[in-house]
Design a protein around this motif. Structure first.
Motif, mmCIF file in Angstrom:
data_model
loop_
_atom_site.group_PDB
_atom_site.id
_atom_site.type_symbol
_atom_site.label_atom_id
_atom_site.label_comp_id
_atom_site.label_asym_id
_atom_site.label_seq_id
_atom_site.Cartn_x
_atom_site.Cartn_y
_atom_site.Cartn_z
ATOM 1 N N GLU A 225 0.106 -1.068 0.123
ATOM 2 C CA GLU A 225 0.473 -0.111 -0.164
ATOM 3 C C GLU A 225 0.990 1.534 -0.019
ATOM 4 O OE1 GLU A 225 -3.843 1.784 -0.662
ATOM 5 O OE2 GLU A 225 -2.836 -0.511 -0.509
ATOM 6 N N ASP A 226 2.014 1.101 0.462
ATOM 7 C CA ASP A 226 2.569 2.556 0.460
ATOM 8 C C ASP A 226 3.309 2.176 -0.353
ATOM 9 O OD1 ASP A 226 2.633 3.128 3.149
ATOM 10 O OD2 ASP A 226 4.149 2.070 4.104
ATOM 11 N N PHE A 227 3.808 1.387 -1.314
ATOM 12 C CA PHE A 227 4.522 1.901 -2.386
ATOM 13 C C PHE A 227 3.082 1.895 -3.382
ATOM 14 C CE2 PHE A 227 6.167 0.212 -6.791
ATOM 15 C CZ PHE A 227 7.256 0.751 -6.527
ATOM 16 N N ARG A 228 2.228 1.667 -3.646
ATOM 17 C CA ARG A 228 0.866 1.987 -4.331
ATOM 18 C C ARG A 228 0.981 4.000 -4.250
ATOM 19 N NH1 ARG A 228 -2.115 -1.609 -3.422
ATOM 20 N NH2 ARG A 228 -2.309 -2.670 -5.492
ATOM 21 N N ASN A 229 0.949 4.700 -3.090
ATOM 22 C CA ASN A 229 0.468 5.534 -2.353
ATOM 23 C C ASN A 229 1.622 6.446 -2.869
ATOM 24 O OD1 ASN A 229 -1.463 5.130 -1.694
ATOM 25 N ND2 ASN A 229 -1.332 4.546 0.489
ATOM 26 N N GLY A 230 3.061 5.656 -2.982
ATOM 27 C CA GLY A 230 4.249 6.938 -3.418
ATOM 28 C C GLY A 230 4.419 7.677 -1.874
ATOM 29 N N PHE A 231 4.318 6.832 -0.771
ATOM 30 C CA PHE A 231 4.499 7.381 0.710
ATOM 31 C C PHE A 231 4.188 6.089 1.783
ATOM 32 C CE2 PHE A 231 0.758 9.557 -0.065
ATOM 33 C CZ PHE A 231 0.001 9.452 1.683
ATOM 34 N N PRO A 232 5.354 6.129 2.566
ATOM 35 C CA PRO A 232 4.921 5.380 3.460
ATOM 36 C C PRO A 232 3.704 5.802 4.630
ATOM 37 C CG PRO A 232 7.127 6.311 4.587
ATOM 38 C CD PRO A 232 6.547 6.522 2.929
ATOM 39 N N LYS A 233 2.942 4.727 5.467
ATOM 40 C CA LYS A 233 2.082 5.604 6.197
ATOM 41 C C LYS A 233 2.483 5.799 8.062
ATOM 42 C CE LYS A 233 -2.636 3.644 8.439
ATOM 43 N NZ LYS A 233 -3.279 2.562 8.423
ATOM 44 N N PRO A 234 2.377 6.572 8.442
ATOM 45 C CA PRO A 234 2.582 7.121 10.339
ATOM 46 C C PRO A 234 1.973 5.639 10.806
ATOM 47 C CG PRO A 234 2.195 8.643 8.806
ATOM 48 C CD PRO A 234 1.703 7.867 8.104
ATOM 49 N N GLY A 235 2.868 5.243 11.631
ATOM 50 C CA GLY A 235 1.931 4.490 12.698
ATOM 51 C C GLY A 235 0.824 5.259 13.921
ATOM 52 N N GLY A 236 0.971 5.999 13.974
ATOM 53 C CA GLY A 236 0.612 6.167 15.452
ATOM 54 C C GLY A 236 1.388 6.778 16.526
ATOM 55 N N GLY A 237 1.686 7.979 16.925
ATOM 56 C CA GLY A 237 2.166 8.074 17.970
ATOM 57 C C GLY A 237 0.923 7.944 19.191
ATOM 58 N N VAL A 238 1.350 9.135 20.661
ATOM 59 C CA VAL A 238 1.035 8.265 21.672
ATOM 60 C C VAL A 238 -0.748 9.617 21.096
ATOM 61 C CG1 VAL A 238 0.495 9.017 23.872
ATOM 62 C CG2 VAL A 238 2.418 8.475 23.253
ATOM 63 N N PRO A 239 -1.972 8.212 21.250
ATOM 64 C CA PRO A 239 -3.001 8.952 20.903
ATOM 65 C C PRO A 239 -3.291 10.566 22.192
ATOM 66 C CG PRO A 239 -2.754 6.937 22.157
ATOM 67 C CD PRO A 239 -2.399 7.170 22.024
ATOM 68 N N ASP A 240 -4.150 10.922 21.260
ATOM 69 C CA ASP A 240 -4.272 12.874 22.062
ATOM 70 C C ASP A 240 -5.444 12.274 23.844
ATOM 71 O OD1 ASP A 240 -3.299 13.951 20.576
ATOM 72 O OD2 ASP A 240 -4.827 14.464 19.435
ATOM 73 N N GLU A 241 -6.209 10.875 22.876
ATOM 74 C CA GLU A 241 -6.976 10.151 24.303
ATOM 75 C C GLU A 241 -6.772 9.350 24.186
ATOM 76 O OE1 GLU A 241 -10.868 10.903 23.274
ATOM 77 O OE2 GLU A 241 -10.533 13.747 23.933
ATOM 78 N N LEU A 242 -6.414 8.369 25.635
ATOM 79 C CA LEU A 242 -6.483 6.969 25.453
ATOM 80 C C LEU A 242 -8.394 6.385 25.999
ATOM 81 C CD1 LEU A 242 -3.324 7.542 27.943
ATOM 82 C CD2 LEU A 242 -3.540 6.447 25.368
ATOM 83 N N PRO A 243 -7.917 5.292 25.680
ATOM 84 C CA PRO A 243 -9.092 4.027 25.498
ATOM 85 C C PRO A 243 -9.016 4.793 27.498
ATOM 86 C CG PRO A 243 -7.896 3.082 24.610
ATOM 87 C CD PRO A 243 -6.837 4.332 24.585
ATOM 88 N N ALA A 244 -10.395 4.242 27.971
ATOM 89 C CA ALA A 244 -11.259 3.944 29.508
ATOM 90 C C ALA A 244 -9.824 2.668 29.756
ATOM 91 C CB ALA A 244 -12.082 3.666 29.476
ATOM 92 N N ASP A 245 -9.489 1.620 29.135
ATOM 93 C CA ASP A 245 -9.002 0.080 29.677
ATOM 94 C C ASP A 245 -6.797 0.211 29.531
ATOM 95 O OD1 ASP A 245 -9.041 0.015 26.866
ATOM 96 O OD2 ASP A 245 -9.516 -1.817 27.294
ATOM 97 N N ALA A 246 -7.235 1.728 28.891
ATOM 98 C CA ALA A 246 -5.494 1.786 28.659
ATOM 99 C C ALA A 246 -4.684 0.935 29.754
ATOM 100 C CB ALA A 246 -5.015 3.002 28.449
ATOM 101 N N PRO A 247 -3.756 0.526 29.531
ATOM 102 C CA PRO A 247 -2.295 -0.094 30.574
ATOM 103 C C PRO A 247 -1.893 0.934 31.877
ATOM 104 C CG PRO A 247 -2.193 -1.301 28.147
ATOM 105 C CD PRO A 247 -3.218 0.236 28.050
ATOM 106 N N GLN A 248 -1.327 0.779 32.374
ATOM 107 C CA GLN A 248 -1.017 2.009 33.171
ATOM 108 C C GLN A 248 -0.099 2.609 32.110
ATOM 109 O OE1 GLN A 248 -2.264 3.916 35.782
ATOM 110 N NE2 GLN A 248 -0.428 5.268 35.536
ATOM 111 N N PHE A 249 0.557 2.202 31.407
ATOM 112 C CA PHE A 249 2.449 1.835 31.167
ATOM 113 C C PHE A 249 2.092 2.594 30.128
ATOM 114 C CE2 PHE A 249 1.874 -1.633 29.622
ATOM 115 C CZ PHE A 249 1.770 -1.446 28.185
ATOM 116 N N PHE A 250 0.990 2.652 28.991
ATOM 117 C CA PHE A 250 0.233 3.402 28.506
ATOM 118 C C PHE A 250 -0.431 5.052 28.925
ATOM 119 C CE2 PHE A 250 -0.962 1.393 24.313
ATOM 120 C CZ PHE A 250 -0.042 1.121 23.972
#
Length: 357
Positions: A225-250
């Protein structure tokens, strides 16, 4: 270590291994080509920590063995005289030199060391294309390139050079120490073994061929997919909002990367993350394969409550010789060792380097 029932995508999303939403390359980082043109470095003080009046700060660059120009902050004690012991610092994985690495470097300079905190290849103000990729080989080489720079600096005693790797760069520091005997002493602080977590998931919950092959298929499809699009897809950093069940280290990561405490505009963990296919080289590249051959001194530091503690404890078991140490900080979690000055044992760091230089 207590295991956690988390999916591969959930537990690795923070490091760009899981495939999260994203679509464009960032334009906040400067680019360089293979002809090593000069990087346009930020001259203003844009760190996540205050500037010290005890050290002189300047921007420097150096080139690694692959021809990539790296950007660094150099810190020199103001009262320095003669040739100094020196330390190169990098990490955490997905951070930039304006965050924890720079803090460590500045404080160690206050204690009499010439230090550099550098951005790894493809990241921050350093060069390399495409942006935001990782390589266990090239990123290990980045440490040795910093040693090249320090060893040839007329202010540095070339026989007294050490490195500090934080978080994922702790594992890369161990690998660099195994490859480069010029590194006389190595500190891995709150370290990750990125090969292990990429291949096995957290706490080795996916340590089987079936899980790895399923992951490889996902990564391979993303490559197409990256090759088709011509650029790599970012994987995502720390989300702006964490899910309620996020582990403590998240939650701990969020409290660092997404708040004024540690947020930086060039930090991948604070923003879009590294490329979504970053796990590909780490899965088949065992960073710790030669750890037992390190002759020079190594200090591994972890918080007692750090989710990452098992990485350091298991690597320590592989190390040989009487110049290897493991230090556990009572009550500390993983990110406490990023910037908590009441927790990071700087007296120990200084004593370790002075003993082993």
């Amino acid at each position: 270590m207590k295991t956690m029932n988390l999916t591969t995508a959930a537990i690795t999303a923070l490091f760009g291994i899981g495939l999260l939403a994203g679509c464009t390359n960032s334009t906040t980082n400067q680019k360089t080509s293979d002809n090593m043109k000069t990087l346009n470095l930020t001259q203003e003080w844009d760190k996540t920590f205050p500037q010290s009046d005890k050290v002189n700060h300047s921007k420097v660059t150096f080139v690694n063995r692959y021809g990539i120009m790296l950007a660094a902050d150099m810190y020199v004690p103001k009262d320095a005289s003669g040739k100094l012991p020196a330390i190169a610092v990098c990490g955490p994985f997905g951070a930039v030199k304006e965050q924890a690495a720079g803090l460590y470097a500045q404080i160690m300079a206050e204690r009499g060391f010439l230090t550099v905190a550098f951005d790894p290849s493809y990241t921050g103000e350093s060069g390399g294309e495409p942006r935001y990729v990782v390589s266990p080989d090239i990123n290990t080489e980045d440490f040795s390139a910093a040693v090249d720079f320090l060893a040839t600096n007329d202010k540095v005693d070339s026989e007294q050079i050490g490195i500090i790797g934080i978080c994922g760069w702790g594992g890369l520091a161990i690998n660099a120490a195994a490859a480069d005997p010029r590194i006389k002493a190595t500190i891995a602080s709150t370290m990750y073994d990125m090969s292990r977590v990429s291949a096995n998931g957290y706490f080795d919950t996916n340590d089987n061929a079936e899980a790895r092959n399923a992951f490889r298929k996902t990564l391979a499809a993303q490559r197409t997919e990256d090759f088709r699009n011509g650029f790599p897809k970012p994987g995502g950093g720390v989300p702006d909002e964490l899910p309620a069940d996020a582990p403590q280290f998240f939650k701990d990561y969020h409290a660092y990367y997404k708040t004024p405490r540690g947020y930086h505009k060039r930090s991948l963990n604070s923003n879009q993350g590294r490329n979504a296919t970053e796990a590909i080289p780490f899965i088949n590249f065992p960073l710790m394969s030669r750890a037992d051959e390190i002759e020079n001194a190594v200090l591994i530091i972890h918080g007692e409550k750090a989710h990452s503690r098992y990485f350091g404890e298991d690597v320590f078991k592989k190390l040989k010789g009487d110049n290897k140490e493991l230090m556990i900080i009572p009550g500390a979690n993983h990110t406490d060792l990023y910037d908590n000055l009441t927790v990071i044992p700087f007296d120990k760091l200084e004593a370790f380097f002075r003993l082993n230089f």
